[in-house]
Design a protein around this motif. Structure first.
Motif, PDB file in Angstrom:
ATOM      1  N   ALA A  50       0.822  -1.219   0.000  1.00  0.00           N
ATOM      2  CA  ALA A  50       0.000   0.000   0.000  1.00  0.00           C
ATOM      3  C   ALA A  50       0.851   1.261   0.000  1.00  0.00           C
ATOM      4  O   ALA A  50       0.555   2.213  -0.739  1.00  0.00           O
ATOM      5  CB  ALA A  50      -0.935  -0.001   1.215  1.00  0.00           C
ATOM      6  N   ILE A  51       1.921   1.278   0.785  1.00  0.00           N
ATOM      7  CA  ILE A  51       2.719   2.508   0.862  1.00  0.00           C
ATOM      8  C   ILE A  51       3.680   2.667  -0.312  1.00  0.00           C
ATOM      9  O   ILE A  51       4.271   3.719  -0.474  1.00  0.00           O
ATOM     10  CB  ILE A  51       3.469   2.633   2.206  1.00  0.00           C
ATOM     11  CG1 ILE A  51       4.524   1.545   2.365  1.00  0.00           C
ATOM     12  CG2 ILE A  51       2.497   2.643   3.367  1.00  0.00           C
ATOM     13  CD1 ILE A  51       5.395   1.716   3.574  1.00  0.00           C
ATOM     14  N   ARG A  53       2.617   2.344  -3.453  1.00  0.00           N
ATOM     15  CA  ARG A  53       1.818   2.774  -4.599  1.00  0.00           C
ATOM     16  C   ARG A  53       2.196   4.194  -5.020  1.00  0.00           C
ATOM     17  O   ARG A  53       2.538   5.029  -4.184  1.00  0.00           O
ATOM     18  CB  ARG A  53       0.331   2.733  -4.250  1.00  0.00           C
ATOM     19  CG  ARG A  53      -0.186   1.347  -4.014  1.00  0.00           C
ATOM     20  CD  ARG A  53      -1.648   1.368  -3.641  1.00  0.00           C
ATOM     21  NE  ARG A  53      -2.059   0.054  -3.180  1.00  0.00           N
ATOM     22  CZ  ARG A  53      -3.011  -0.153  -2.285  1.00  0.00           C
ATOM     23  NH1 ARG A  53      -3.668   0.862  -1.756  1.00  0.00           N
ATOM     24  NH2 ARG A  53      -3.317  -1.378  -1.926  1.00  0.00           N
ATOM     25  N   THR A  56       0.538   7.209  -3.145  1.00  0.00           N
ATOM     26  CA  THR A  56       0.755   7.324  -1.702  1.00  0.00           C
ATOM     27  C   THR A  56       1.656   8.520  -1.412  1.00  0.00           C
ATOM     28  O   THR A  56       2.654   8.740  -2.085  1.00  0.00           O
ATOM     29  CB  THR A  56       1.385   6.037  -1.147  1.00  0.00           C
ATOM     30  OG1 THR A  56       0.459   4.957  -1.345  1.00  0.00           O
ATOM     31  CG2 THR A  56       1.703   6.159   0.329  1.00  0.00           C
ATOM     32  N   PHE A  73       2.156   7.728   6.231  1.00  0.00           N
ATOM     33  CA  PHE A  73       1.837   7.488   4.824  1.00  0.00           C
ATOM     34  C   PHE A  73       0.331   7.602   4.642  1.00  0.00           C
ATOM     35  O   PHE A  73      -0.442   6.998   5.391  1.00  0.00           O
ATOM     36  CB  PHE A  73       2.279   6.091   4.392  1.00  0.00           C
ATOM     37  CG  PHE A  73       3.765   5.914   4.414  1.00  0.00           C
ATOM     38  CD1 PHE A  73       4.520   6.164   3.284  1.00  0.00           C
ATOM     39  CD2 PHE A  73       4.412   5.498   5.564  1.00  0.00           C
ATOM     40  CE1 PHE A  73       5.893   6.011   3.298  1.00  0.00           C
ATOM     41  CE2 PHE A  73       5.782   5.339   5.589  1.00  0.00           C
ATOM     42  CZ  PHE A  73       6.528   5.591   4.460  1.00  0.00           C
ATOM     43  N   HIS A  75      -2.580   6.712   2.082  1.00  0.00           N
ATOM     44  CA  HIS A  75      -2.828   5.878   0.905  1.00  0.00           C
ATOM     45  C   HIS A  75      -4.307   5.554   0.797  1.00  0.00           C
ATOM     46  O   HIS A  75      -5.065   5.688   1.755  1.00  0.00           O
ATOM     47  CB  HIS A  75      -2.003   4.579   0.971  1.00  0.00           C
ATOM     48  CG  HIS A  75      -2.435   3.652   2.053  1.00  0.00           C
ATOM     49  ND1 HIS A  75      -3.357   2.651   1.844  1.00  0.00           N
ATOM     50  CD2 HIS A  75      -2.079   3.575   3.356  1.00  0.00           C
ATOM     51  CE1 HIS A  75      -3.548   1.993   2.975  1.00  0.00           C
ATOM     52  NE2 HIS A  75      -2.787   2.526   3.910  1.00  0.00           N
ATOM     53  N   GLU A  76      -4.698   5.153  -0.393  1.00  0.00           N
ATOM     54  CA  GLU A  76      -6.091   4.790  -0.611  1.00  0.00           C
ATOM     55  C   GLU A  76      -6.231   3.280  -0.597  1.00  0.00           C
ATOM     56  O   GLU A  76      -5.450   2.564  -1.219  1.00  0.00           O
ATOM     57  CB  GLU A  76      -6.595   5.356  -1.935  1.00  0.00           C
ATOM     58  CG  GLU A  76      -8.091   5.240  -2.075  1.00  0.00           C
ATOM     59  CD  GLU A  76      -8.656   6.101  -3.187  1.00  0.00           C
ATOM     60  OE1 GLU A  76      -9.865   6.318  -3.186  1.00  0.00           O
ATOM     61  OE2 GLU A  76      -7.878   6.548  -4.044  1.00  0.00           O
ATOM     62  N   ASP A  77      -7.224   2.812   0.150  1.00  0.00           N
ATOM     63  CA  ASP A  77      -7.524   1.393   0.244  1.00  0.00           C
ATOM     64  C   ASP A  77      -8.824   1.138  -0.517  1.00  0.00           C
ATOM     65  O   ASP A  77      -9.784   1.909  -0.380  1.00  0.00           O
ATOM     66  CB  ASP A  77      -7.681   1.006   1.725  1.00  0.00           C
ATOM     67  CG  ASP A  77      -7.904  -0.475   1.893  1.00  0.00           C
ATOM     68  OD1 ASP A  77      -6.913  -1.197   2.036  1.00  0.00           O
ATOM     69  OD2 ASP A  77      -9.075  -0.918   1.882  1.00  0.00           O
TER      70      ASP A  77
END
Length: 124
Positions: A50-51, A53, A56, A73, A75-77
């Protein structure tokens, strides 16, 4: 250099003067080269992915006495939407839907860091 983003969170639980009206400030400085910072050894694979991406955004977290206490960080989930993941120098990892919630955890774990503390960097 860009100006930092200042946010407030609940006072850390160690604060001797903490009350409901008090705020604890963190300055977030955007990191251009996040690969230069050492990441926790215990970083779960899903968080590492995730981080890393492209969208991010990474921040260094500074508090009073010019102490760098962690990394944050944003980020989009896919399932949970916008999330914030914070790390401290001791390997504590917290992931929350709000930055101030994630930062409260690392503010508590880093209370004994000396003034001027800096996070570990990767030798380049």
């Amino acid at each position: 250099m860009r100006l930092p983003i200042r946010i407030s969170t609940s006072p850390p639980s160690f604060s001797p003067t903490a009350d409901d009206d008090m705020s604890f400030y963190c300055d977030l400085r955007e990191i251009a080269d996040r690969a230069s910072y050492a990441m926790p050894d215990s970083l779960p694979a899903e968080i590492a992915e995730a981080i890393s991406r492209p969208l991010t955004v990474a921040y260094s977290v500074l508090v009073s006495e010019d102490r760098e206490i962690g990394l944050l960080f944003c980020h989009e989930d896919e399932e949970e939407g916008l999330m914030y993941c914070a790390f401290d120098p001791f390997g504590t990892i917290t992931r929350e839907p709000a930055a101030n919630e994630a930062l409260w955890t690392i503010a508590n774990t880093t209370r004994d860091l000396p003034p001027g503390h800096r996070l570990s960097r990767v030798a380049g």
